[in-house]
Design an enzyme around this catalytic site. Structure first.
Site, short mmCIF file in Angstrom:
data_model
loop_
_atom_site.label_atom_id
_atom_site.label_comp_id
_atom_site.label_asym_id
_atom_site.label_seq_id
_atom_site.Cartn_x
_atom_site.Cartn_y
_atom_site.Cartn_z
N ARG A 34 0.89 -1.18 -0.08
CA ARG A 34 0.10 -0.12 -0.06
C ARG A 34 0.94 1.08 0.06
O ARG A 34 1.70 1.61 0.98
CB ARG A 34 -0.71 0.05 1.28
N SER A 38 -8.31 -0.98 0.52
CA SER A 38 -9.31 -1.34 1.33
C SER A 38 -9.87 -0.16 2.02
O SER A 38 -10.53 0.78 0.95
CB SER A 38 -8.60 -1.97 2.44
N HIS A 39 -9.98 0.18 3.11
CA HIS A 39 -10.74 1.44 3.76
C HIS A 39 -10.12 2.81 3.78
O HIS A 39 -10.43 3.61 3.95
CB HIS A 39 -10.84 1.12 5.08
N LYS A 80 -2.41 -6.42 -3.93
CA LYS A 80 -1.89 -7.86 -2.94
C LYS A 80 -2.13 -9.16 -3.88
O LYS A 80 -3.02 -9.08 -4.80
CB LYS A 80 -2.47 -7.76 -1.86
N ASP A 138 -16.64 -1.67 3.33
CA ASP A 138 -15.71 -1.05 3.21
C ASP A 138 -15.03 -0.89 1.71
O ASP A 138 -15.92 -1.31 0.73
CB ASP A 138 -14.31 -1.19 3.90
N ARG A 173 -14.71 -5.75 4.80
CA ARG A 173 -15.05 -5.21 6.26
C ARG A 173 -16.82 -5.11 6.33
O ARG A 173 -17.34 -5.02 5.50
CB ARG A 173 -14.36 -4.16 6.81
N THR A 216 -2.46 -10.07 13.51
CA THR A 216 -3.09 -9.25 12.99
C THR A 216 -2.91 -9.52 11.44
O THR A 216 -1.97 -9.74 10.96
CB THR A 216 -2.80 -7.76 13.08
N GLU A 226 -11.60 -10.27 13.34
CA GLU A 226 -10.77 -9.11 13.79
C GLU A 226 -11.43 -8.11 14.35
O GLU A 226 -12.48 -7.67 13.93
CB GLU A 226 -9.67 -8.89 12.47
N GLU A 227 -10.90 -7.48 15.33
CA GLU A 227 -11.48 -6.22 15.84
C GLU A 227 -11.68 -5.04 14.96
O GLU A 227 -12.70 -4.05 15.09
CB GLU A 227 -10.67 -5.72 17.06
N SER A 228 -10.95 -5.27 13.53
CA SER A 228 -10.87 -3.97 12.60
C SER A 228 -12.22 -4.37 11.78
O SER A 228 -12.03 -3.84 10.49
CB SER A 228 -9.78 -4.05 11.89
N ARG A 263 -1.57 1.76 17.29
CA ARG A 263 -2.71 1.20 17.64
C ARG A 263 -2.73 0.80 19.13
O ARG A 263 -1.87 -0.04 19.23
CB ARG A 263 -3.27 0.07 16.50
#
Ligand code: VG1
Ligand code: CO
Length: 543
Positions: free
Chosen positions: A22, A113-114, A126, A277, A282, A344, A363-365, A496
């Protein structure tokens, strides 16, 4: 009709992070940048000769042009077939499904992504392996190694076909198949869920708002929610993909999906709200007047998965990334299934899913998924929730209240500190890592440190070891915080800080989250010496 072998030089910094490479869009648009990286993908996987690939992206600025380059390079590297979504569009989970369904040799997914899109925003590439999942570390390391020694890249001088036209064409002897990006994915969803029950739910007057955030899920959500399942027209908002996502961050959290939050917090709110997202992997889940944290959503989906036909026989196990709250672990104990804690990034779930050790992952994200593909899947999570709501015929508020009453509540938040000077961010992490052993047994406010861990993961399937995957300070009683640096940012370092405070079932389960976390936030800021180390007193984003 010729392959051109173009001399080139290695370009610094083409190292894939948490989810591929990215960078800022202008970096990708510099001469040779995409070419070097794509050639390195082919070289890193042992060549493209005779292979078939899926190619698609989230439609952000430069998507179409990068896909044209990839097609011409695949042809020049001897690939036999490329399957590409019409208009260059494929959501990440749809690409994962196509890679698996067509038994291809992998796929190249274009997305940041987001992160925002546009000429000065972000872009990404990717590689996914034949199981449909993001390349594991040994593959990304081989790709990175190839970027450091590249001397030539191969590209055909035949133009790539018009991606707006469905069907087959030929580029230098390679077949390009432009397909409808939605239909295979929609068909897969129909095999997992009780669509009749969800249709009946909408037939009973159940209302919903799905915010596609001007990103790739718009066409998928229109087709599945409105056309197939009978949700009212207008259920999907911001449903036309745009190259700059309407100028916003296509990040489904309460900060960036404020339009949806406002709708769900209004008196006239629909029964259920969701967002996805940029690349569709997501999800954000809301009930009327209520936000469900992604960690809680994973726990609740795990507890209720058997309502959906695909999971009716039960789950083999469940996996969560380390910073994700421990809520799902309690459910796993109750169900008598294994739970795994991974680093992660979705690439770490691939082996567990392939080996049949985990059925659901999260995942928490805002990432949740299952063994139906090898990526997290935003619309899948929405459909599983709808299936559960239809089957239990209860509101989301009732379901979550019952869940917490049984398991207790893991109050949770993530504080992000963005664009921090890289040296200062590294110093914060290094200092905390060194302090971990001496923290154990110390008391901070109401908390006594039970353990301090530099998280390392040994993959139970192939034995590979991933060190330095984040720092965890855990307290007696189940509360904890964790710190790691983002591997997807494109500017400086993003720190984070993940905060979790456990409340047992007999405690107050209806506190505002910031109130429930205020003590652990203060203690965490103190222990990591945030203000001194970074000069910051407030997070940039809280999710
Ligand atoms: C972030 C999230 C991580 C997620 C990754 C890719 O990584 O924290 O959970 O897997 O993005 O998601 P990081 O390294 O910035 O914390 V996506 O939707 O970008 O493919
Ligand atoms: Co994404």
């Amino acid at each position: 009709m010729t392959t051109i072998v173009t001399p080139t030089q290695p370009i610094d910094g083409q190292k894939p992070g948490t989810s591929g490479l990215r960078k800022k869009t202008p970096v990708f648009m510099a001469p040779g940048y995409v070419e070097n990286f794509v050639q390195s993908i082919f070289d890193g996987i042992g060549g493209a000769e005779g292979k078939t690939f899926v190619v698609g992206g989230d439609g952000r600025y430069f998507n179409d042009s990068a896909i044209g380059t990839i097609i011409r390079m695949a042809a020049a590297n001897g690939a036999v077939r490329v399957i590409v979504g019409q208009g260059g569009l494929l959501s990440t989970p749809a690409a994962s499904h196509l890679i698996r369904k067509n038994k291809t040799d992998g796929g190249i997914i274009l997305s940041a992504s987001h992160n925002p899109g546009g000429p000065t925003a972000d872009f990404g590439i990717k590689f996914n392996i034949p199981n449909g999942g993001p390349a594991p570390e040994k593959v990304t390391e081989a790709i990175f190694a190839a970027t450091t020694s590249i001397r030539t890249y191969r590209i055909s001088d035949v133009a790539a076909p018009d991606l707006s036209v469905l069907g087959l064409s030929d580029v230098d002897g390679m077949t390009v198949e432009v397909i409808d990006p939605v239909s295979d994915y929609a068909e897969l969803m129909g095999t997992l869920f009780d669509f009749d029950a969800i249709k009946a739910l909408f037939g009973r007057g159940f209302t919903m708002c799905f915010d596609a955030m001007h990103a790739v899920t718009g066409p998928y959500a229109h087709a599945i929610l409105e056309k197939t399942l009978g949700a009212a027209p207008g259920t999907v908002i911001n449903g036309v993909p745009s190259p700059d996502f309407g100028g916003g961050h296509p990040d489904p959290n309460p900060v960036w999906a404020k339009e949806l939050v406002d709708i769900m917090m209004a008196e006239t709110a629909p029964d259920f709200g969701a967002a996805s997202d940029g690349d569709g992997d997501r999800n954000m889940i809301m009930g009327r007047g209520q936000f469900v944290s992604p960690s809680d959503s994973l726990a609740m989906l795990t507890a209720n998965a058997t309502h959906a036909p695909a999971y009716a026989q039960g789950l083999s196990g469940v996996a969560r990334s380390m910073p994700t709250s421990q809520a799902v672990d309690r459910v796993a104990v109750d169900l008598g299934i294994e739970s795994y804690e991974t680093p992660t990034g979705w690439k770490f779930f691939g082996n567990l899913l392939d080996a049949g050790r985990a059925t659901l992952c999260g995942e928490e994200s805002a990432g949740t998924g299952s063994n139906h593909v090898r990526e997290k899947d935003g619309l899948w999570a929405v459909l599983l929730w709808l299936n559960i709501l239809a089957s239990r015929d209860q509101s989301l508020a009732e379901i979550s209240a019952e869940h917490w009453a049984k398991f207790g509540r893991n109050y949770y938040a993530r504080h992000d500190f963005e664009a921090v000077d890289t040296a200062r961010a590294n110093d914060l992490v290094d200092t905390l890592r060194a302090a971990l052993p001496s923290l154990v047994g110390q008391t901070f406010g109401p908390f006594t440190v039970a353990s301090g861990t530099n998280f390392s993961y040994t993959d139970p399937v192939d034995g590979s070891v991933s060190d330095n995957q984040g720092l965890i300070v855990a307290f007696d009683g189940g509360s904890r915080f964790a710190v790691r640096l983002s591997g997807t940012g494109t500017e400086g370092a993003t720190i984070r800080l993940y905060l979790e405070s456990y409340m047992a079932p007999e405690g107050d389960l209806t506190l505002p989250v910031d109130e429930a976390l205020s003590e652990i936030v203060a203690v965490a800021y103190d222990i990591i010496d945030l203000v001194v180390k970074t000069g910051r007193t407030e997070p940039d984003v809280v999710t």
